[in-house]
Design an enzyme around this catalytic site. Structure first.
Site, PDB file in Angstrom:
ATOM      1  N   LYS A  64      -7.217  -2.825   7.861  1.00  0.00           N
ATOM      2  CA  LYS A  64      -7.188  -2.635   6.408  1.00  0.00           C
ATOM      3  C   LYS A  64      -5.936  -1.863   5.992  1.00  0.00           C
ATOM      4  O   LYS A  64      -5.309  -2.181   4.994  1.00  0.00           O
ATOM      5  CB  LYS A  64      -8.438  -1.882   5.968  1.00  0.00           C
ATOM      6  CG  LYS A  64      -8.609  -1.798   4.462  1.00  0.00           C
ATOM      7  CD  LYS A  64      -9.994  -1.274   4.124  1.00  0.00           C
ATOM      8  CE  LYS A  64     -10.394  -1.630   2.704  1.00  0.00           C
ATOM      9  NZ  LYS A  64      -9.693  -0.883   1.691  1.00  0.00           N
TER      10      LYS A  64
ATOM     11  N   HIS B 236     -12.069   1.344   7.927  1.00  0.00           N
ATOM     12  CA  HIS B 236     -10.922   1.720   8.753  1.00  0.00           C
ATOM     13  C   HIS B 236     -10.888   3.204   9.097  1.00  0.00           C
ATOM     14  O   HIS B 236     -10.581   3.588  10.225  1.00  0.00           O
ATOM     15  CB  HIS B 236      -9.633   1.296   8.056  1.00  0.00           C
ATOM     16  CG  HIS B 236      -9.488   1.827   6.649  1.00  0.00           C
ATOM     17  ND1 HIS B 236      -8.314   2.299   6.149  1.00  0.00           N
ATOM     18  CD2 HIS B 236     -10.388   1.972   5.632  1.00  0.00           C
ATOM     19  CE1 HIS B 236      -8.484   2.685   4.896  1.00  0.00           C
ATOM     20  NE2 HIS B 236      -9.737   2.503   4.561  1.00  0.00           N
ATOM     21  N   ARG B 237     -11.241   4.034   8.100  1.00  0.00           N
ATOM     22  CA  ARG B 237     -11.116   5.479   8.357  1.00  0.00           C
ATOM     23  C   ARG B 237     -12.184   5.984   9.321  1.00  0.00           C
ATOM     24  O   ARG B 237     -11.956   6.946  10.056  1.00  0.00           O
ATOM     25  CB  ARG B 237     -11.157   6.272   7.047  1.00  0.00           C
ATOM     26  CG  ARG B 237     -10.012   5.901   6.135  1.00  0.00           C
ATOM     27  CD  ARG B 237      -9.599   6.955   5.152  1.00  0.00           C
ATOM     28  NE  ARG B 237      -8.598   6.367   4.291  1.00  0.00           N
ATOM     29  CZ  ARG B 237      -7.329   6.179   4.613  1.00  0.00           C
ATOM     30  NH1 ARG B 237      -6.879   6.585   5.781  1.00  0.00           N
ATOM     31  NH2 ARG B 237      -6.483   5.596   3.800  1.00  0.00           N
TER      32      ARG B 237
ATOM     33  N   GLU C 223     -15.297   2.440   1.105  1.00  0.00           N
ATOM     34  CA  GLU C 223     -15.540   1.237   1.902  1.00  0.00           C
ATOM     35  C   GLU C 223     -16.992   1.151   2.364  1.00  0.00           C
ATOM     36  O   GLU C 223     -17.553   0.086   2.546  1.00  0.00           O
ATOM     37  CB  GLU C 223     -14.592   1.212   3.106  1.00  0.00           C
ATOM     38  CG  GLU C 223     -13.180   0.736   2.795  1.00  0.00           C
ATOM     39  CD  GLU C 223     -12.310   1.771   2.107  1.00  0.00           C
ATOM     40  OE1 GLU C 223     -12.835   2.795   1.596  1.00  0.00           O
ATOM     41  OE2 GLU C 223     -11.081   1.551   2.080  1.00  0.00           O
TER      42      GLU C 223
ATOM     43  N   ASP D  18      -5.027  -4.789   3.002  1.00  0.00           N
ATOM     44  CA  ASP D  18      -5.071  -4.460   1.578  1.00  0.00           C
ATOM     45  C   ASP D  18      -3.792  -4.831   0.836  1.00  0.00           C
ATOM     46  O   ASP D  18      -3.835  -5.198  -0.347  1.00  0.00           O
ATOM     47  CB  ASP D  18      -5.377  -2.965   1.377  1.00  0.00           C
ATOM     48  CG  ASP D  18      -6.869  -2.683   1.551  1.00  0.00           C
ATOM     49  OD1 ASP D  18      -7.589  -3.583   2.033  1.00  0.00           O
ATOM     50  OD2 ASP D  18      -7.313  -1.564   1.218  1.00  0.00           O
TER      51      ASP D  18
ATOM     52  N   ASN E 180     -11.785  -6.207   0.334  1.00  0.00           N
ATOM     53  CA  ASN E 180     -12.427  -4.919   0.054  1.00  0.00           C
ATOM     54  C   ASN E 180     -11.366  -3.918  -0.391  1.00  0.00           C
ATOM     55  O   ASN E 180     -11.440  -2.728  -0.090  1.00  0.00           O
ATOM     56  CB  ASN E 180     -13.162  -4.425   1.305  1.00  0.00           C
ATOM     57  CG  ASN E 180     -14.182  -3.326   0.970  1.00  0.00           C
ATOM     58  OD1 ASN E 180     -14.405  -3.028  -0.200  1.00  0.00           O
ATOM     59  ND2 ASN E 180     -14.761  -2.717   1.988  1.00  0.00           N
TER      60      ASN E 180
ATOM     61  N   ASP F 193      -9.605  11.161   1.099  1.00  0.00           N
ATOM     62  CA  ASP F 193      -9.488  10.272   2.258  1.00  0.00           C
ATOM     63  C   ASP F 193      -9.174  11.046   3.532  1.00  0.00           C
ATOM     64  O   ASP F 193      -9.833  10.892   4.560  1.00  0.00           O
ATOM     65  CB  ASP F 193      -8.415   9.207   2.010  1.00  0.00           C
ATOM     66  CG  ASP F 193      -8.904   8.152   1.030  1.00  0.00           C
ATOM     67  OD1 ASP F 193     -10.115   8.133   0.741  1.00  0.00           O
ATOM     68  OD2 ASP F 193      -8.077   7.351   0.555  1.00  0.00           O
TER      69      ASP F 193
END
Ligand code: DC
Length: 645
Positions: A415, A389-390, A344, A50, A93, A316
């Site tokens: 990311k 990613h998370r 995402e 990112d 993204n 998040d």
């Protein structure tokens, strides 16, 4: 074929992790530095997909950007006027790139096109476009109304009336407008028409704008005013804090897997909202300790407490709590998290599907999720990560349920956190520590135990030997503590299939001479040298596990090792073994001198002030005086098996 990563069953988490830079701060600082007058040096910038998207876009519109090495970057501000007036920009993204850039480019008088990966074209941007159109900006949808890709064209803007903006889809729209509006030089007012979500992210925005000299007047969370004539000015050098969202996985690991786990790079004065994740963990029963530049989490006795929480302020990091719910003592609910649906991936749906695979019952709400943990985890599950990613980072925690977990497409962590799984291994991968005096046979035994377990192997003594050799070669005196420590910290050493290379030179035999044995023992007594080698040794802790041998593996380097053995033998028998080894290698050897050297080294290793050679209270003694190698290996394997392996 899709790449996968299989995590072994994990029993505990303890140790410390240095966090990568915050994504939110990194991308905001880059854009503000580009819009400012003057040159800014940004240190500890996050290195991830990112931030690369943002760097590449800024370069493409003509902003001067130089990598200074070590995650430091120089940005030549363009004072709000991008030199390149026509460009096609790929945003991947990265929401933290496309939203603020859309606003800044729309007010900069050029023609630009912004597009991204297919998922980016499903992520809403309509509220921001509407906001910008109200003041006369010219933005056009190239495919679906309300979504990228977008065309941007020059236009004259007029801020006579307040901009009316929705706040309940993404706070990034407000961030984008706030950061861009000072480019107009006009007085700007934004009024929220719906409740603003994720408020702490707006705090980050206002805080960073202020560092660049622009003040925003805030009336509650409803109305924001930027006085006319304010311009961004570079503050010079800036540091990026560690990423508080990334910290959540490690803190949760500490709260689930015993701990303590410490994250370094954020602390009690952090400007990121996601540090408040630690307060939520505290409500689950974890013990949280705050430092200036670190936070630590330790597990409660027994399970985490079941919870029902409004998590709108930490959308998040909240994902991490959904997986932590698997370790709770009852049904849990996460509320007010509608923004998950437009991230995402649709994170509520994705989370529900994957949690169910592990055996939990899950109820999906429009803006909430309820998780009832099952008494035991389903083993061998393959977790899909949805290019999110998370999702990948969250579900690594499931292995702490004592089951094998496979993460599909683990590289999606790039990311925001390319080194995530290595960092996670550094606090969770099982370690078998084998300590003892020289020539006790621990090297051979450790190597064989590693082979039997399929684990990695660390011969920590070789690092001290390499450092001593490097010092001799560089002409650095062995008592020059700072000089030797500097060499140890930057040791250009590689281990390749049984050979050891120093700056490309094969030194496998050169580090085994008596001269180097004595030298290594001397430099190993210097605290700065030991400190310099510490992080390097811990980085060997990888999945599926590590066998480490040395003097202080169980006491200092890996105090949370799952099994610890202290290997020893009488000095006479050790001298005899060394003698035979040297003769077998065709090296000169004298039994009497060897015995004397060995005794001196034993004394030095045992008497030094830092990390002396000693049997830890929790280590099992294995005396190999009367044992051959096979018997010694079997004895250590017994110690390992007694721990349930
Ligand atoms: O295990 P070895 O003989 O290769 O170790 C070389 C020297 O390094 C030894 O004198 C002690 C020191 N050492 C240490 O202080 N701590 C370790 N973990 C490993 C080795």
């Amino acid at each position: 074929m899709m790449e996968t990563l299989t995590l072994p069953p994990l029993r505990a988490a303890a140790g410390s992790v240095r966090l990568p830079g915050s994504k939110s701060i990194s991308n905001r600082m880059l854009l503000l530095a580009a819009l400012a007058q003057g040159t800014t040096e940004i240190r500890d910038l996050l290195d991830s997909d990112d931030t690369r998207v943002m760097l590449a876009a800024l370069e493409k519109v003509g902003v001067g950007i130089t990598a200074l090495g070590g995650n430091a970057w120089r940005v030549e501000g363009c004072g709000g006027v991008f030199p390149v007036k026509d460009a096609d920009l790929f945003m991947g993204n990265a929401g933290t790139a496309i939203r603020p850039l859309t606003a800044a480019l729309a007010l900069s008088g050029g023609s630009y096109r912004l597009s991204g990966v297919p998922r980016m074209h499903e992520r809403p941007i309509g509220d921001l476009v509407d906001g910008l159109r109200q003041i006369g900006a010219d933005l056009r949808y190239e495919a679906n109304t309300g979504f990228p890709p977008l065309g941007i064209h020059p236009a004259t803007v007029n801020l006579g009336a307040p901009i009316r903006l929705r706040g309940d889809v993404s706070s990034q729209f407000l961030t984008a407008l706030l950061m861009a509006l000072p480019l107009t030089g006009q007085r700007a007012v934004i009024e929220m028409t719906t409740e603003l979500i994720s408020k702490p992210y707006i705090e980050i925005t206002l805080n960073l704008m202020a560092r660049f000299g622009v003040q925003v007047e805030r009336e509650g969370w409803r109305r924001f005013t930027i006085a006319a004539g304010q311009r961004y000015l570079s503050p010079g050098i800036l540091h990026v804090e560690g990423d508080a969202s990334s910290a959540s996985y490690f803190l949760a690991a500490g709260a689930i897997g015993g701990g303590p786990v410490r994250v370094e790079g954020i602390g009690k004065d952090s400007i990121q909202g996601d540090v408040r994740f630690a307060d939520e963990l505290e409500k689950l029963g974890a013990t949280i300790t705050w430092g200036d530049k670190w936070v630590e989490a330790e597990a409660p006795r027994g399970k985490l407490k079941a919870f029902d929480l409004d998590l709108n302020h930490i959308p998040d990091a909240a994902m991490t709590l959904a997986v932590a719910a698997l370790f709770a003592d009852g049904p849990c609910r996460l509320r007010n998290i509608a923004s998950w649906r437009v991230k995402e991936t649709d994170r509520i749906a994705a989370m529900a599907t994957e949690l169910r695979k592990l055996g939990a019952s899950v109820e999906e709400g429009a803006d909430s999720i309820a998780v009832s943990p099952a008494p035991t985890f389903m083993s061998g599950t393959a977790i899909d990560t949805y290019d999110d990613h998370r999702m990948a980072m969250c579900f690594s925690l499931a292995a702490l349920g004592g089951v094998t977990v496979t993460i599909n497409d683990p590289r999606c962590v790039n990311k925001t956190f390319p080194g995530y799984f290595d960092a996670f291994a550094e606090i969770t991968a099982p370690v078998i520590a084998i300590d003892g005096p020289s020539a006790s046979g621990k090297g051979t035994v450790a190597e064989r135990v590693a082979a039997a377990m399929g684990y990695h192997y660390l011969d920590s003594g070789s690092l001290y030997r390499l450092t001593a050799l490097a010092a001799l070669r560089a002409g650095v005196a062995l008592d020059d503590e700072a000089g030797v420590a500097a060499l140890g910290a930057g040791l250009p050493a590689t281990f390749e299939g049984g050979r050891i290379l120093l700056a490309g030179d094969d030194v496998t035999d050169a580090i085994r001479t008596e001269e180097i044995s004595v030298g290594a023992s001397k430099i190993a007594a210097l605290p700065a040298v030991r400190g310099a080698l510490l992080a390097r040794q811990r980085a060997y802790r990888r999945f599926p596990g590590l066998v480490a041998d040395g003097r202080d593996m169980g006491s200092v380097v890996f105090p949370a090792a799952v099994a610890k053995a202290f290997l020893t033998a009488s000095a006479e028998i050790r001298a005899e073994r060394r003698y035979k080894q040297l003769i077998a290698k065709g090296m000169p050897a004298n039994m009497h001198a060897l015995l004397q050297d060995l005794r001196e080294r034993d004394a030095r290793d045992a008497q030094r002030s830092v990390a002396p050679l000693q049997q830890c209270v929790d280590a099992d003694l294995v005396d190999t005086t009367e044992m051959d190698i096979e018997a010694a290996v079997a004895a250590v394997m017994d110690v390992v098996k007694r721990q349930g392996f």
